[in-house]
Scaffold this motif. Structure first.
Motif, PDB file in Angstrom:
ATOM      1  N   TRP A 179      -9.185  -7.947 -51.737  1.00 57.80           N
ATOM      2  CA  TRP A 179      -9.585  -7.231 -52.947  1.00 57.80           C
ATOM      3  C   TRP A 179     -11.079  -7.378 -53.224  1.00 57.80           C
ATOM      4  O   TRP A 179     -11.738  -6.435 -53.681  1.00 57.80           O
ATOM      5  CB  TRP A 179      -8.778  -7.723 -54.146  1.00 57.80           C
ATOM      6  CG  TRP A 179      -7.394  -7.165 -54.200  1.00 57.80           C
ATOM      7  CD1 TRP A 179      -6.227  -7.850 -54.054  1.00 57.80           C
ATOM      8  CD2 TRP A 179      -7.032  -5.802 -54.404  1.00 57.80           C
ATOM      9  NE1 TRP A 179      -5.143  -7.009 -54.155  1.00 57.80           N
ATOM     10  CE2 TRP A 179      -5.607  -5.737 -54.372  1.00 57.80           C
ATOM     11  CE3 TRP A 179      -7.746  -4.627 -54.607  1.00 57.80           C
ATOM     12  CZ2 TRP A 179      -4.903  -4.554 -54.538  1.00 57.80           C
ATOM     13  CZ3 TRP A 179      -7.046  -3.442 -54.773  1.00 57.80           C
ATOM     14  CH2 TRP A 179      -5.650  -3.408 -54.737  1.00 57.80           C
ATOM     15  N   MET A 180     -11.642  -8.554 -52.947  1.00 55.21           N
ATOM     16  CA  MET A 180     -13.071  -8.761 -53.161  1.00 55.21           C
ATOM     17  C   MET A 180     -13.898  -7.896 -52.203  1.00 55.21           C
ATOM     18  O   MET A 180     -14.896  -7.285 -52.580  1.00 55.21           O
ATOM     19  CB  MET A 180     -13.434 -10.231 -52.976  1.00 55.21           C
ATOM     20  CG  MET A 180     -13.102 -11.121 -54.161  1.00 55.21           C
ATOM     21  SD  MET A 180     -14.016 -10.673 -55.674  1.00 55.21           S
ATOM     22  CE  MET A 180     -12.718  -9.824 -56.575  1.00 55.21           C
ATOM     23  N   VAL A 181     -13.481  -7.855 -50.946  1.00 57.39           N
ATOM     24  CA  VAL A 181     -14.176  -7.014 -49.973  1.00 57.39           C
ATOM     25  C   VAL A 181     -14.055  -5.542 -50.363  1.00 57.39           C
ATOM     26  O   VAL A 181     -15.019  -4.774 -50.265  1.00 57.39           O
ATOM     27  CB  VAL A 181     -13.617  -7.240 -48.554  1.00 57.39           C
ATOM     28  CG1 VAL A 181     -14.216  -6.236 -47.573  1.00 57.39           C
ATOM     29  CG2 VAL A 181     -13.914  -8.655 -48.081  1.00 57.39           C
ATOM     30  N   THR A 182     -12.861  -5.148 -50.825  1.00 60.82           N
ATOM     31  CA  THR A 182     -12.662  -3.760 -51.252  1.00 60.82           C
ATOM     32  C   THR A 182     -13.552  -3.415 -52.432  1.00 60.82           C
ATOM     33  O   THR A 182     -14.196  -2.359 -52.461  1.00 60.82           O
ATOM     34  CB  THR A 182     -11.190  -3.524 -51.626  1.00 60.82           C
ATOM     35  OG1 THR A 182     -10.350  -3.840 -50.502  1.00 60.82           O
ATOM     36  CG2 THR A 182     -10.963  -2.072 -52.023  1.00 60.82           C
ATOM     37  N   LEU A 183     -13.615  -4.309 -53.435  1.00 62.61           N
ATOM     38  CA  LEU A 183     -14.474  -4.076 -54.598  1.00 62.61           C
ATOM     39  C   LEU A 183     -15.942  -4.065 -54.197  1.00 62.61           C
ATOM     40  O   LEU A 183     -16.735  -3.266 -54.714  1.00 62.61           O
ATOM     41  CB  LEU A 183     -14.217  -5.155 -55.647  1.00 62.61           C
ATOM     42  CG  LEU A 183     -15.010  -5.032 -56.961  1.00 62.61           C
ATOM     43  CD1 LEU A 183     -14.754  -3.695 -57.634  1.00 62.61           C
ATOM     44  CD2 LEU A 183     -14.656  -6.184 -57.897  1.00 62.61           C
ATOM     45  N   HIS A 184     -16.294  -4.937 -53.273  1.00 59.24           N
ATOM     46  CA  HIS A 184     -17.666  -4.983 -52.763  1.00 59.24           C
ATOM     47  C   HIS A 184     -18.051  -3.650 -52.116  1.00 59.24           C
ATOM     48  O   HIS A 184     -19.116  -3.087 -52.399  1.00 59.24           O
ATOM     49  CB  HIS A 184     -17.777  -6.118 -51.741  1.00 59.24           C
ATOM     50  CG  HIS A 184     -19.117  -6.235 -51.090  1.00 59.24           C
ATOM     51  ND1 HIS A 184     -20.248  -6.611 -51.771  1.00 59.24           N
ATOM     52  CD2 HIS A 184     -19.506  -6.028 -49.797  1.00 59.24           C
ATOM     53  CE1 HIS A 184     -21.281  -6.636 -50.937  1.00 59.24           C
ATOM     54  NE2 HIS A 184     -20.858  -6.276 -49.738  1.00 59.24           N
ATOM     55  N   MET A 185     -17.185  -3.118 -51.273  1.00 58.26           N
ATOM     56  CA  MET A 185     -17.475  -1.864 -50.583  1.00 58.26           C
ATOM     57  C   MET A 185     -17.365  -0.675 -51.533  1.00 58.26           C
ATOM     58  O   MET A 185     -18.123   0.301 -51.401  1.00 58.26           O
ATOM     59  CB  MET A 185     -16.533  -1.688 -49.393  1.00 58.26           C
ATOM     60  CG  MET A 185     -16.660  -2.783 -48.355  1.00 58.26           C
ATOM     61  SD  MET A 185     -15.819  -2.409 -46.824  1.00 58.26           S
ATOM     62  CE  MET A 185     -16.821  -1.068 -46.218  1.00 58.26           C
ATOM     63  N   LEU A 186     -16.466  -0.742 -52.498  1.00 56.10           N
ATOM     64  CA  LEU A 186     -16.339   0.340 -53.478  1.00 56.10           C
ATOM     65  C   LEU A 186     -17.605   0.452 -54.318  1.00 56.10           C
ATOM     66  O   LEU A 186     -18.136   1.555 -54.516  1.00 56.10           O
ATOM     67  CB  LEU A 186     -15.131   0.092 -54.375  1.00 56.10           C
ATOM     68  CG  LEU A 186     -14.925   1.096 -55.524  1.00 56.10           C
ATOM     69  CD1 LEU A 186     -14.699   2.499 -54.967  1.00 56.10           C
ATOM     70  CD2 LEU A 186     -13.760   0.661 -56.406  1.00 56.10           C
ATOM     71  N   SER A 187     -18.103  -0.666 -54.827  1.00 56.74           N
ATOM     72  CA  SER A 187     -19.338  -0.637 -55.613  1.00 56.74           C
ATOM     73  C   SER A 187     -20.517  -0.207 -54.757  1.00 56.74           C
ATOM     74  O   SER A 187     -21.418   0.499 -55.233  1.00 56.74           O
ATOM     75  CB  SER A 187     -19.602  -2.015 -56.236  1.00 56.74           C
ATOM     76  OG  SER A 187     -19.608  -3.038 -55.253  1.00 56.74           O
ATOM     77  N   GLY A 188     -20.505  -0.582 -53.469  1.00 64.34           N
ATOM     78  CA  GLY A 188     -21.556  -0.135 -52.569  1.00 64.34           C
ATOM     79  C   GLY A 188     -21.520   1.364 -52.351  1.00 64.34           C
ATOM     80  O   GLY A 188     -22.555   2.037 -52.347  1.00 64.34           O
ATOM     81  N   ALA A 189     -20.316   1.921 -52.186  1.00 67.21           N
ATOM     82  CA  ALA A 189     -20.172   3.371 -51.988  1.00 67.21           C
ATOM     83  C   ALA A 189     -20.616   4.133 -53.238  1.00 67.21           C
ATOM     84  O   ALA A 189     -21.282   5.172 -53.148  1.00 67.21           O
ATOM     85  CB  ALA A 189     -18.724   3.703 -51.643  1.00 67.21           C
ATOM     86  N   ILE A 190     -20.257   3.617 -54.414  1.00 68.68           N
ATOM     87  CA  ILE A 190     -20.677   4.265 -55.659  1.00 68.68           C
ATOM     88  C   ILE A 190     -22.200   4.242 -55.779  1.00 68.68           C
ATOM     89  O   ILE A 190     -22.821   5.232 -56.191  1.00 68.68           O
ATOM     90  CB  ILE A 190     -20.020   3.575 -56.863  1.00 68.68           C
ATOM     91  CG1 ILE A 190     -18.498   3.767 -56.831  1.00 68.68           C
ATOM     92  CG2 ILE A 190     -20.592   4.115 -58.178  1.00 68.68           C
ATOM     93  CD1 ILE A 190     -17.765   2.993 -57.909  1.00 68.68           C
ATOM     94  N   LEU A 191     -22.813   3.116 -55.396  1.00 67.89           N
ATOM     95  CA  LEU A 191     -24.270   3.021 -55.452  1.00 67.89           C
ATOM     96  C   LEU A 191     -24.922   4.026 -54.495  1.00 67.89           C
ATOM     97  O   LEU A 191     -25.909   4.679 -54.849  1.00 67.89           O
ATOM     98  CB  LEU A 191     -24.719   1.606 -55.103  1.00 67.89           C
ATOM     99  CG  LEU A 191     -26.234   1.373 -55.109  1.00 67.89           C
ATOM    100  CD1 LEU A 191     -26.788   1.531 -56.513  1.00 67.89           C
ATOM    101  CD2 LEU A 191     -26.573  -0.001 -54.544  1.00 67.89           C
TER     102      LEU A 191
END
Length: 224
Positions: A179-191
């Protein structure tokens, strides 16, 4: 299994869409700036505009010392915090071990990466610097007037990326890690999607503005 499916979606289609959107948006904004053109300059050039423009691009990053003594006493937080933040964020983006496989898939070859200890130091320094710069914006009267929702949202996104990256690499395990990796990549994609729509796109215009400044200096035959 839900966490794996969400990860696969963020890691695959969403990240791919974000990259296409980023390059298309940046290209559009860059072309719009170029199409604005320049006003006609009827003065006879007194120097070599192209040579000065290229010289300015090459020397600009090394000329910070000229302003250091004059403004450090008044803008120390911005200079030190800004330097540490940009150094940390750019280093973490391109040269951490965890990102090496991702860049290999994107550009076709693996970038060199730093030791994990150095990556951790950069992550903590970038996160603390970002926090200090944000607080400084809130309490500095001038910066507070110049700061809008765009800057705060961008800082929140970047802070989330760095924080979740630290949690995933150092403090999470088991299902929480996914979940942390997913949130990390999700916030990166949004950025990545947000950059062409925001003031964060300023990095695209850096070399263009420096080139333009050097060109004008060259036409006037003066030194910078």
């Amino acid at each position: 299994m839900i966490d794996v499916k969400v990860y696969d979606f963020v890691r695959g289609p969403l990240l791919e869409f974000a990259l296409y959107f980023f390059f298309a948006g940046i290209a559009y904004r860059f072309i719009r700036v170029l199409l604005l053109g320049l006003p006609k300059d009827y003065a006879k050039p007194k120097g070599n505009p192209l040579a000065k423009a290229l010289e300015k691009i090459a020397l600009k990053p090394t000329q910070g010392w000229r302003f250091f003594i004059e403004v450090f006493a008044h803008r120390g937080i911005q200079y030190v915090g800004g330097f540490l933040f940009h150094l940390g964020f750019l280093g973490l983006t391109f040269f951490v071990p965890q990102h090496s496989f991702l860049w290999k898939e994107i550009i076709g070859f693996e970038l060199p990466y730093m030791p994990q200890l150095i990556a951790d130091i950069l992550a903590y320094s970038a996160l603390l610097s970002l926090f200090a710069l944000t607080v400084h914006r809130v309490f500095n009267p001038v910066l507070k007037l110049l700061t809008g929702k765009d800057e705060y949202f961008a800082n929140f996104l970047i802070g989330t990326i760095i924080f979740t990256g630290l949690l995933a690499s150092r403090w999470s395990g088991g299902g929480l890690y996914v979940w942390m990796v997913t949130l990390h990549m999700l916030s990166g994609a949004i950025l990545i999607i947000y950059i062409p729509l925001s003031r964060l796109s300023h990095f695209v215009y850096y070399f263009l503005s420096v080139f333009f400044y050097g060109w004008n200096v060259g036409r006037r035959g003066v030194s910078f």
